[in-house]
Design a protein around this motif. Structure first.
Motif, PDB file in Angstrom:
ATOM      1  N   MET A   1       1.893 -16.144   6.124  1.00 44.96           N
ATOM      2  CA  MET A   1       2.636 -14.875   5.978  1.00 44.96           C
ATOM      3  C   MET A   1       1.894 -13.787   6.716  1.00 44.96           C
ATOM      4  O   MET A   1       0.695 -13.607   6.560  1.00 44.96           O
ATOM      5  N   ASN A   2       2.583 -13.038   7.554  1.00 47.61           N
ATOM      6  CA  ASN A   2       1.939 -11.931   8.244  1.00 47.61           C
ATOM      7  C   ASN A   2       2.553 -10.627   7.792  1.00 47.61           C
ATOM      8  O   ASN A   2       3.520 -10.591   7.041  1.00 47.61           O
ATOM      9  N   ASP A   3       2.016  -9.506   8.272  1.00 46.26           N
ATOM     10  CA  ASP A   3       2.460  -8.195   7.825  1.00 46.26           C
ATOM     11  C   ASP A   3       3.928  -7.969   8.100  1.00 46.26           C
ATOM     12  O   ASP A   3       4.619  -7.305   7.347  1.00 46.26           O
ATOM     13  N   SER A   4       4.448  -8.521   9.212  1.00 47.04           N
ATOM     14  CA  SER A   4       5.835  -8.290   9.574  1.00 47.04           C
ATOM     15  C   SER A   4       6.796  -8.929   8.603  1.00 47.04           C
ATOM     16  O   SER A   4       7.962  -8.567   8.537  1.00 47.04           O
ATOM     17  N   SER A   5       6.329  -9.930   7.808  1.00 45.01           N
ATOM     18  CA  SER A   5       7.205 -10.606   6.863  1.00 45.01           C
ATOM     19  C   SER A   5       7.332  -9.850   5.564  1.00 45.01           C
ATOM     20  O   SER A   5       8.116 -10.205   4.708  1.00 45.01           O
ATOM     21  N   ILE A   6       6.545  -8.799   5.383  1.00 47.40           N
ATOM     22  CA  ILE A   6       6.586  -8.022   4.148  1.00 47.40           C
ATOM     23  C   ILE A   6       7.714  -7.003   4.230  1.00 47.40           C
ATOM     24  O   ILE A   6       7.864  -6.290   5.219  1.00 47.40           O
ATOM     25  N   SER A   7       8.503  -6.937   3.180  1.00 49.66           N
ATOM     26  CA  SER A   7       9.585  -5.952   3.146  1.00 49.66           C
ATOM     27  C   SER A   7       9.001  -4.616   2.713  1.00 49.66           C
ATOM     28  O   SER A   7       9.021  -4.243   1.558  1.00 49.66           O
ATOM     29  N   LYS A   8       8.459  -3.864   3.661  1.00 46.79           N
ATOM     30  CA  LYS A   8       7.702  -2.664   3.359  1.00 46.79           C
ATOM     31  C   LYS A   8       8.475  -1.583   2.607  1.00 46.79           C
ATOM     32  O   LYS A   8       7.909  -0.890   1.793  1.00 46.79           O
ATOM     33  N   PRO A   9       9.785  -1.378   2.876  1.00 43.43           N
ATOM     34  CA  PRO A   9      10.494  -0.325   2.140  1.00 43.43           C
ATOM     35  C   PRO A   9      10.468  -0.506   0.634  1.00 43.43           C
ATOM     36  O   PRO A   9      10.638   0.446  -0.109  1.00 43.43           O
ATOM     37  N   THR A  10      10.248  -1.732   0.161  1.00 40.91           N
ATOM     38  CA  THR A  10      10.221  -1.985  -1.274  1.00 40.91           C
ATOM     39  C   THR A  10       8.802  -1.979  -1.829  1.00 40.91           C
ATOM     40  O   THR A  10       8.605  -2.233  -3.000  1.00 40.91           O
ATOM     41  N   ILE A  11       7.827  -1.733  -0.983  1.00 40.76           N
ATOM     42  CA  ILE A  11       6.430  -1.770  -1.405  1.00 40.76           C
ATOM     43  C   ILE A  11       5.895  -0.355  -1.591  1.00 40.76           C
ATOM     44  O   ILE A  11       6.010   0.482  -0.706  1.00 40.76           O
ATOM     45  N   THR A  12       5.303  -0.114  -2.748  1.00 39.78           N
ATOM     46  CA  THR A  12       4.813   1.226  -3.078  1.00 39.78           C
ATOM     47  C   THR A  12       3.291   1.244  -3.158  1.00 39.78           C
ATOM     48  O   THR A  12       2.695   0.434  -3.872  1.00 39.78           O
ATOM     49  N   VAL A  13       2.691   2.169  -2.433  1.00 38.13           N
ATOM     50  CA  VAL A  13       1.235   2.352  -2.440  1.00 38.13           C
ATOM     51  C   VAL A  13       0.927   3.672  -3.143  1.00 38.13           C
ATOM     52  O   VAL A  13       1.551   4.697  -2.853  1.00 38.13           O
ATOM     53  N   LEU A  14      -0.026   3.637  -4.064  1.00 36.85           N
ATOM     54  CA  LEU A  14      -0.477   4.849  -4.749  1.00 36.85           C
ATOM     55  C   LEU A  14      -1.801   5.303  -4.144  1.00 36.85           C
ATOM     56  O   LEU A  14      -2.780   4.562  -4.159  1.00 36.85           O
ATOM     57  N   VAL A  15      -1.824   6.519  -3.606  1.00 33.24           N
ATOM     58  CA  VAL A  15      -3.032   7.097  -3.010  1.00 33.24           C
ATOM     59  C   VAL A  15      -3.651   8.062  -4.012  1.00 33.24           C
ATOM     60  O   VAL A  15      -2.998   9.015  -4.454  1.00 33.24           O
ATOM     61  N   VAL A  16      -4.907   7.826  -4.384  1.00 37.10           N
ATOM     62  CA  VAL A  16      -5.585   8.652  -5.390  1.00 37.10           C
ATOM     63  C   VAL A  16      -6.798   9.316  -4.742  1.00 37.10           C
ATOM     64  O   VAL A  16      -7.764   8.651  -4.368  1.00 37.10           O
ATOM     65  N   ASP A  17      -6.747  10.654  -4.625  1.00 34.24           N
ATOM     66  CA  ASP A  17      -7.842  11.403  -4.011  1.00 34.24           C
ATOM     67  C   ASP A  17      -7.722  12.859  -4.457  1.00 34.24           C
ATOM     68  O   ASP A  17      -6.621  13.402  -4.520  1.00 34.24           O
ATOM     69  N   ASP A  18      -8.853  13.491  -4.754  1.00 29.62           N
ATOM     70  CA  ASP A  18      -8.795  14.877  -5.234  1.00 29.62           C
ATOM     71  C   ASP A  18      -8.627  15.879  -4.103  1.00 29.62           C
ATOM     72  O   ASP A  18      -8.343  17.047  -4.342  1.00 29.62           O
ATOM     73  N   GLU A  19      -8.764  15.434  -2.854  1.00 29.04           N
ATOM     74  CA  GLU A  19      -8.570  16.330  -1.714  1.00 29.04           C
ATOM     75  C   GLU A  19      -7.125  16.225  -1.217  1.00 29.04           C
ATOM     76  O   GLU A  19      -6.695  15.169  -0.744  1.00 29.04           O
ATOM     77  N   GLU A  20      -6.400  17.322  -1.331  1.00 29.59           N
ATOM     78  CA  GLU A  20      -4.986  17.325  -0.958  1.00 29.59           C
ATOM     79  C   GLU A  20      -4.775  16.954   0.508  1.00 29.59           C
ATOM     80  O   GLU A  20      -3.827  16.234   0.847  1.00 29.59           O
ATOM     81  N   SER A  21      -5.657  17.435   1.378  1.00 26.62           N
ATOM     82  CA  SER A  21      -5.488  17.149   2.811  1.00 26.62           C
ATOM     83  C   SER A  21      -5.575  15.648   3.082  1.00 26.62           C
ATOM     84  O   SER A  21      -4.809  15.109   3.892  1.00 26.62           O
ATOM     85  N   ILE A  22      -6.496  14.967   2.391  1.00 26.72           N
ATOM     86  CA  ILE A  22      -6.641  13.520   2.580  1.00 26.72           C
ATOM     87  C   ILE A  22      -5.423  12.791   2.022  1.00 26.72           C
ATOM     88  O   ILE A  22      -4.895  11.854   2.639  1.00 26.72           O
ATOM     89  N   ARG A  23      -4.948  13.233   0.860  1.00 29.64           N
ATOM     90  CA  ARG A  23      -3.740  12.617   0.281  1.00 29.64           C
ATOM     91  C   ARG A  23      -2.572  12.741   1.259  1.00 29.64           C
ATOM     92  O   ARG A  23      -1.816  11.793   1.462  1.00 29.64           O
ATOM     93  N   ASN A  24      -2.443  13.925   1.853  1.00 32.87           N
ATOM     94  CA  ASN A  24      -1.324  14.163   2.772  1.00 32.87           C
ATOM     95  C   ASN A  24      -1.430  13.299   4.032  1.00 32.87           C
ATOM     96  O   ASN A  24      -0.432  12.741   4.502  1.00 32.87           O
TER      97      ASN A  24
END
Length: 220
Positions: A1-24
């Motif tokens: 399985m490679n990255d192209s086989s992943i249905s990315k629109p259905t995948i959710t990533v949570l970014v946790v960082d106290d610096e707003e600029s980095i989160r953005n």
């Protein structure tokens, strides 16, 4: 399985960082790569989001107010062990790396991040690992159910009872309205043996008809 086989629109990533600029920055980059992205400014907010959202991967800093990254990793290891975690920190010590590994962190990336392709590949590998584990667990569950059915057969449980057990198991995984078992007899006719249905049955148990009969098309 490679990255192209992943249905990315259905995948959710949570970014946790106290610096707003980095989160953005991280949110914008991962969104451009096709991921759905949520953000949290500390571990407390991250835990709240994990309770109410389906999260496939968590990308977290270590040094944050309230619940820091190390505490978040430990809490996730207890409550959400199936979600892969990637640490992104500019203050990572050997001890931090050790804690991250002990709590199941998939990867540890140093900040400042100058090559975002490293991040993309790390997220892709982490999610691929999660999907493979889910697939393996699904097969193990299927095998367990099959062994249960074989056990029932060995105990002399009737075929009708086993059919009811299969119907119950399948409904837990795949919603359906009707389940039927039909056999082709010696005369070449299809004969309905067992039916489980929560709607009116078109072809009741005991019905016999040739393979080319329109009844099969009606059921389909």
């Amino acid at each position: 399985m490679n990255d192209s086989s992943i249905s990315k629109p259905t995948i959710t990533v949570l970014v946790v960082d106290d610096e707003e600029s980095i989160r953005n920055i991280l949110s914008r980059y991962l969104s451009l790569k096709g991921y759905s992205v949520l953000t949290a400014s500390d571990g407390n907010k991250a835990m709240d989001m994990l309770q109410v959202h389906h999260i496939d991967c968590v990308l977290t800093d270590l040094i944050m107010p309230n619940i820091n990254g190390r505490e978040l990793l430990q809490k996730m290891a207890q409550q959400f062990p199936e979600i892969p975690k990637i640490v992104l920190s500019g203050y990572g010590t050997n001890e931090d790396m050790l804690v991250a590994l002990k709590t199941g962190a998939y990867d540890f990336i140093q900040k400042p991040l100058t090559d975002f392709e490293i991040l993309e590949k790390a997220v892709g590998r982490a999610i691929e690992s999660k999907l493979l584990k889910e697939e393996r667990d699904h097969y193990i569950q299927q095998l367990t159910h099959l062994n249960e059915i074989i056990g029932f057969l060995n105990k002399g449980v009737s075929f009708e009872q086993i059919f009811d057990i299969i119907a119950t198991m399948m409904k837990q995984a795949i919603p359906y309205n009707r389940l039927a078992i039909a056999l082709i007899n010696d005369s070449g006719l299809v004969e309905t043996k067992l039916v489980s249905s929560d709607k009116p049955v078109h072809i009741p148990v005991g019905s016999k008809f040739p393979l080319e009969d329109s009844s099969l098309a009606t059921v389909a």
